[in-house]
Design an enzyme around this catalytic site. Sequence first.
Site, PDB file in Angstrom:
ATOM      1  N   SER A 194       1.012  -1.353  -0.012  1.00  0.00           N
ATOM      2  CA  SER A 194      -0.103  -0.124   0.124  1.00  0.00           C
ATOM      3  C   SER A 194       0.980   1.275  -0.109  1.00  0.00           C
ATOM      4  O   SER A 194       1.926   1.394   0.717  1.00  0.00           O
ATOM      5  CB  SER A 194      -0.888  -0.174   1.230  1.00  0.00           C
ATOM      6  OG  SER A 194      -0.739   1.055   2.140  1.00  0.00           O
ATOM      7  N   LYS A 195       0.549   2.187  -0.736  1.00  0.00           N
ATOM      8  CA  LYS A 195       1.270   3.408  -0.908  1.00  0.00           C
ATOM      9  C   LYS A 195       1.301   4.044   0.358  1.00  0.00           C
ATOM     10  O   LYS A 195       2.142   4.987   0.571  1.00  0.00           O
ATOM     11  CB  LYS A 195       0.400   4.276  -1.989  1.00  0.00           C
ATOM     12  CG  LYS A 195       1.040   3.851  -3.503  1.00  0.00           C
ATOM     13  CD  LYS A 195       0.281   4.728  -4.317  1.00  0.00           C
ATOM     14  CE  LYS A 195       0.513   4.242  -5.867  1.00  0.00           C
ATOM     15  NZ  LYS A 195      -0.141   5.055  -6.902  1.00  0.00           N
ATOM     16  N   ARG A 196       0.095   3.972   1.274  1.00  0.00           N
ATOM     17  CA  ARG A 196       0.104   4.734   2.348  1.00  0.00           C
ATOM     18  C   ARG A 196       1.047   3.954   3.620  1.00  0.00           C
ATOM     19  O   ARG A 196       1.743   4.743   4.153  1.00  0.00           O
ATOM     20  CB  ARG A 196      -1.235   4.921   2.973  1.00  0.00           C
ATOM     21  CG  ARG A 196      -1.873   6.088   2.543  1.00  0.00           C
ATOM     22  CD  ARG A 196      -3.302   6.306   3.002  1.00  0.00           C
ATOM     23  NE  ARG A 196      -4.151   5.009   3.162  1.00  0.00           N
ATOM     24  CZ  ARG A 196      -4.268   4.032   3.759  1.00  0.00           C
ATOM     25  NH1 ARG A 196      -3.916   4.216   5.144  1.00  0.00           N
ATOM     26  NH2 ARG A 196      -5.026   2.930   3.423  1.00  0.00           N
TER      27      ARG A 196
END
Length: 461
Positions: A249-251
Site C-alpha cells: 500500500s502506498k500509504r
Amino acid sequence: MAVSGTVRVRIAPSPTGFAHLGTASTSLYNVLFARQNSGVFVLRIDDTDMERNRPEYEALIYESLHWLDLDWDEGPDKGGPHQPYRQSERVDLYKEHAARLLKEGNAYRCYCTPEELEAERRQAQAEKRPYKYSRRCLTNPPEGRSVFAVRFKVPGGEVTFTDMVRGEMRFDADLIGDFIIVKSDGYPTYQFASPVDDALMRITHVIRGEEHLSNTPYQLMLVDALGYERPHAYAHMPLILAADGSKLSKRKHPEANLILFRDRGYLPEALLNYLALLGWNPGTAQEIFSFDELRQAFSFERVQHAGARFDWEKLNWINGEYIRRLSDDELALRLKDFVPPLVDEETLRRAVPALKTRLPTLAQAVEYLDYLQTDPTPQAFDAETAQRIRLAIDFLKPVRWEPEAIEAALEEAIAQSGVSKGKFYNPLRDALTGRKVALPIHYAFALLPKEEALKRLERAA
Ligand code: GLU
C-alpha cells in the site's frame, strides 16, 4: 512462444498517485518480452479518472521509467502511429465505440440512481445470492429521466483465453452482470477504455499485474462484441506484496513508491535485477543478471503464480553487488548526488575504494563521510585512554598522509601500547568521527586533512 507479426505490448499506468513499484516490474516484463521479439513497447497513460489525475504524477511516471532506462517506443511524449496515447484525449473514440454497441443492441442506457442500485445489491445480499444487475433498464426503463450511464449487455457463456503464466484460463461469464462502460459524466470506465485501446493500438500481448486477471473476461467480451481481433495472449504477473506479506500500500509501505529507490541510492540496474527475480525463477543459481542476460533468460513459463514478498535484505545485497562491480570512476560519479556538499571530488575519489566494499546503497555514503564536514562533539576520555590517543598522535605526526602509511604507524603504536586493536581504535574513531559507523580507521584519517585529524585527536587527548 513463437509469434507471427510484430509483437506490440503496452503498459497503461494511471497518474493518480506517485509512480508505483508495480509499474516498474510490469514495465520490465513488457520491455523484456518486446526486446526478445523485436517488438514495440507502448506507453499509454490511463487518465480517465478526471478527479484523481495530476500532471505531476504523469511526469513522475516518465521520470521513474527514464531512471530505470525502460524506454518506450510510442507514448504521449513520443507520438506514434496510434496517437494520442493519453486516454483523456481519446474520449471521442470511446464515445463512438459506445454508440456502436448501443446501436447494435450490445449495450443499453441505464438510468438507475446509485440509491436504486444499492437497494438491488442489498436485496441480493439479504437473499444470499451473488449480485448481478437486474437489467431493469434493458427490460423496463424508468421514464422521464435524462441522466444515464451506458451498460454492456453481457452475452454470458464461457470466456477462455491463454495466459502465458497460468496456461488456459476459463471464466463463466454467466456470473458477470451487465457492467458500466460509460459513466454518466461521459467518461469511459477502465473496463471499456482499456480493451478499446488495446484493439486500436494493435496490442498483441497484454502483460500486467495479477489484480487484472478477473478483468480479462470483461474486456474480451467487449473486444468480441466490437468485432476486433483479440490479443494473442495475456500474462498476469504475480503481485508484489509488502515485506510483511500484506498488500503493498502506498500509504503504509515505503517500498511501494518507485522513485524512493532512486532517492535512497539504489542503482536502477540493481533494482531491475531484483524485480526480475522477485516474480521469476531462472532455474539456476545465478542471481546477478545484466539486462541482456535477462533478455536472453526470461520466460513466462518460469514466472511464479503466488504473490512475491518484497525483501529489503536481498535487494540490498544485489545493490551492493552492483556497487562493487562499478569502476572507481563510475562509483564516484554516481555518489556525487549523495555525499555531503562539502566533500570535494578529490576526497570522494580517495574514499571510493573503501566505500565500495561496504556500501549497500549510495545514500549510505553520507553516514561514512559526514564526519568530514561535521566536527564531532568532543567527549571526555579517561586518563589512560587519553594517553593512548597521545601515543597515536606521536606515531602519526611524522607519516606521509595516506592510508597505508597511517595503518603502519597505528600498528606500531598498538604494539607499543600493549592493548588490543579494538581497544586502541575505538576512542580514535570516536575522537575523529563521533560515529559508530565509519570507514576503516586508516581511511578515516587519510580523508581528513592531516592538521584537522591531529587537531581532533589533540582535543580528545
Ligand atoms: N491503469 C491500470 C493499472 O495501472 C492499467 C491496467 C492494464 O494494464 O490494463 O493498473
